[in-house]
Design an enzyme around this catalytic site. Structure first.
Site, short mmCIF file in Angstrom:
data_model
loop_
_atom_site.label_atom_id
_atom_site.label_comp_id
_atom_site.label_asym_id
_atom_site.label_seq_id
_atom_site.Cartn_x
_atom_site.Cartn_y
_atom_site.Cartn_z
N GLY A 1 9.02 -2.62 -3.75
CA GLY A 1 8.29 -3.80 -4.21
C GLY A 1 8.67 -4.19 -5.62
O GLY A 1 8.61 -5.36 -6.01
N GLY B 1 0.81 -1.21 0.00
CA GLY B 1 0.00 0.00 0.00
C GLY B 1 0.84 1.26 0.00
O GLY B 1 0.32 2.35 0.21
N ARG C 1 7.54 -1.13 -0.19
CA ARG C 1 7.33 -2.56 -0.37
C ARG C 1 6.11 -2.77 -1.27
O ARG C 1 5.34 -3.68 -1.11
CB ARG C 1 7.17 -3.26 0.98
CG ARG C 1 6.98 -4.77 0.96
CD ARG C 1 8.00 -5.55 0.17
NE ARG C 1 9.34 -5.42 0.66
CZ ARG C 1 10.25 -6.38 0.59
NH1 ARG C 1 9.95 -7.56 0.11
NH2 ARG C 1 11.46 -6.15 1.02
N ASP C 2 5.93 -1.82 -2.21
CA ASP C 2 4.85 -2.00 -3.17
C ASP C 2 5.32 -1.42 -4.49
O ASP C 2 6.52 -1.41 -4.74
CB ASP C 2 3.55 -1.36 -2.61
CG ASP C 2 2.32 -2.12 -3.09
OD1 ASP C 2 2.28 -2.48 -4.28
OD2 ASP C 2 1.40 -2.34 -2.29
N GLU C 3 4.42 -0.93 -5.32
CA GLU C 3 4.81 -0.50 -6.66
C GLU C 3 5.97 0.50 -6.63
O GLU C 3 5.96 1.44 -5.84
CB GLU C 3 3.63 0.16 -7.37
CG GLU C 3 2.33 -0.63 -7.37
CD GLU C 3 2.42 -1.99 -8.02
OE1 GLU C 3 3.35 -2.20 -8.83
OE2 GLU C 3 1.59 -2.86 -7.71
#
Ligand SMILES: *[C@@H]1O[C@H](CO)[C@@H](O)[C@H](O)[C@H]1NC(C)=O
Ligand SMILES: *[C@@H]1O[C@H](CO)[C@@H](O)[C@H](O)[C@H]1NC(C)=O
Ligand SMILES: *[C@@H]1O[C@H](CO)[C@@H](O)[C@H](O)[C@H]1NC(C)=O
Length: 457
Positions: A252, A207, A228-230
């Site tokens: 991520g 998120g 830890r995402d896009e």
């Protein structure tokens, strides 16, 4: 020949692509990006023509303010909208912000954020939304302005930091975005934008997207993302997107997706993408759905220690299934990759899991050297057609086939991937404030940034 101003004395105001008609109108600042773009990107007039200053300190704001939001809105409504050729100015210094702003309909303007704003309210939405802007530039001249979201205080229960909606002929650059409660920068539709020289630092948790973009004719370059995402991700619908010199520094990883029904993505290039740690070197993700992704190139990828490597997954279980039989992926080329995953048997360095109801085709891997830190790996294919991988099928009759897992050997072209000085060893904690980074000057090993930082101009 391209007329070219090598000094770039203003922040890049006009980018023109070879063959585009305004090449011949060429005023001053002209840089060839790539035939990939469908026309010029960035503001149509330079900052020198946005010299009417709308300083928040003249509209009720003060350095150290507990809520700079109302002063930004007032400066926009009472100054920017009333004077074509204005710059909304937040001088250097620290500010808190509790009221979000939605700046709509400005033309021929700039937002110069030299100050650093800290989120204090937990209202959802977007701290700064820019809507239907035209000929717009959002930047800091000291390359140190930006927003601290302190997302650790309201994880996934607070605002996005910045959203640019349906805007045309604009740029955003030289900003630092830290720990958004939700996504950091969302580019929602619009066209002809340039996004560059950004440092984005989120927590090691989902998120926390860095840059999500959809729309037409965007050039994104020289962006660093930790999260830890896009990292930098293209969503649907999108076309004529060029993304280059991206540093996913414990992020991520970048992706196209998530894709579902009615997907329409074409003419995308990612090149010179460096990924250190995180989930993937690159992923195309969907779960059934319909529409297409076509004419996409992925060139020059370096990745180290990611969980997955080159990852097409059209049965991605983190997404609820679409109603169609699958998004059709075609004419997608991966070339010159060097990377390793952490455990290539648990999670393959390359997997092409395509939809049985819409087998992917024209998937070409060329000089893709993906391997495992354990020295053991498998590759997987399902309903995938093209060339360059042992498990992919050739031919021109695209019938579905069940998943095939093959053991792999180390690709002859594999070498331990290059590192960048300043790679993060691990991500940032989710329960403590994240320190503010400075914007790097290089984002891919061996390549300089494309435009110098504003503070160095
Ligand atoms: C954006 O710039 C392009 C190219 O210079 C121009 O054709 C177009 O009219 C501009 N858009 C607007 C809304 O002015
Ligand atoms: C495949 O995509 C490339 C761009 O990535 C494009 O130049 C080429 O024309 C496409 N080929 C087909 C058959 O559409
Ligand atoms: C990448 O991580 C390293 C290590 O913490 C850090 O020094 C560097 O600033 C990071 N890059 C950016 C621009 O945040």
């Amino acid at each position: 020949m391209m007329p070219c101003n090598p000094t770039l004395s203003f922040a890049p105001a006009l980018r023109v692509v070879m063959g585009f008609k305004s090449l011949f109108a060429a005023v001053a600042l002209v840089t060839a990006a790539s035939a990939q773009l469908s026309g010029s990107v960035g503001p149509t007039t330079p900052l020198s023509q946005k010299s009417h200053m709308c300083n928040v300190l003249d509209y009720g704001g003060s350095v150290g303010s507990s809520d700079i939001g109302p002063a930004i809105t007032s400066a926009f409504n009472n100054c920017v909208l009333k004077n074509s050729g204005s710059t909304l100015y937040v001088p250097a210094g620290n500010y808190n912000m509790a009221t979000w702003v939605d700046l709509k309909g400005g033309t021929k303007w700039a937002f110069r954020l030299d100050g650093f704003i800290t989120r204090t309210a937990t209202t959802g939405g977007n701290m700064i939304a820019i809507e239907t802007a035209n000929d717009f530039e959002f930047y800091s001249a000291n390359s140190a302005g930006g927003i601290q979201g302190h997302g650790y205080q309201c994880r996934n229960a607070g605002p996005r930091l910045i959203r640019i909606v349906n805007s045309q002929n604009w740029s955003i650059h030289d900003l630092v975005l830290v720990d958004s409660p939700e996504f950091h920068l969302v580019i929602q539709a619009g066209q002809n934008g340039e996004i560059y020289n950004l440092a984005i630092r989120g927590a090691n948790i989902g998120g926390s997207d860095g840059v999500d973009v959809w729309g037409t004719n965007y050039w994104i370059h020289d962006v660093e993302v930790t999260n830890r995402d896009e990292c930098v991700t293209v969503k649907s619908p999108a076309n004529n997107i060029l993304i280059e010199r991206i540093w996913c520094n414990q992020s991520g990883g970048s992706a196209i997706g998530s894709l579902s029904d009615g997907t329409a993505i074409e003419d995308v290039i990612y090149r010179n993408i460096y990924t250190n740690g995180g989930n993937q070197a690159f992923m195309i993700k969907s779960n059934l759905g319909s529409g297409y992704v076509r004419n996409v190139q992925f060139q020059n990828f370096i990745s180290r220690g990611t969980a997955y490597g080159l990852d097409i997954n059209q049965y991605w279980s983190s997404q609820s299934p679409g109603t169609g039989a699958g998004v059709e992926l075609s004419n997608i080329t991966f070339s010159n990759w060097d990377g390793n995953v952490v455990d290539g048997v648990a999670r393959p360095p390359i997997q092409l899991i395509c939809a049985d109801g819409a087998p992917c085709h024209g998937i070409t891997l060329s000089n893709v050297n993906m391997w495992s830190q354990t020295n053991k790996a498998v590759v997987k294919c399902e309903s995938a057609y093209g060339s360059g991988l042992s498990c992919i099928k050739g031919g021109s009759s695209y019938t579905s086939y069940a998943i095939v897992t093959q053991s792999a050997t180390q690709p002859p072209g594999y070498s331990t991937p290059t590192t960048l000085a300043g790679d993060l060893a691990s991500g940032f904690a989710t329960n403590a404030a994240i320190p503010t980074p400075t914007i790097p000057t290089t984002f891919y090993p061996g390549l300089p940034q494309i435009s110098p930082l504003a503070k160095n101009q």
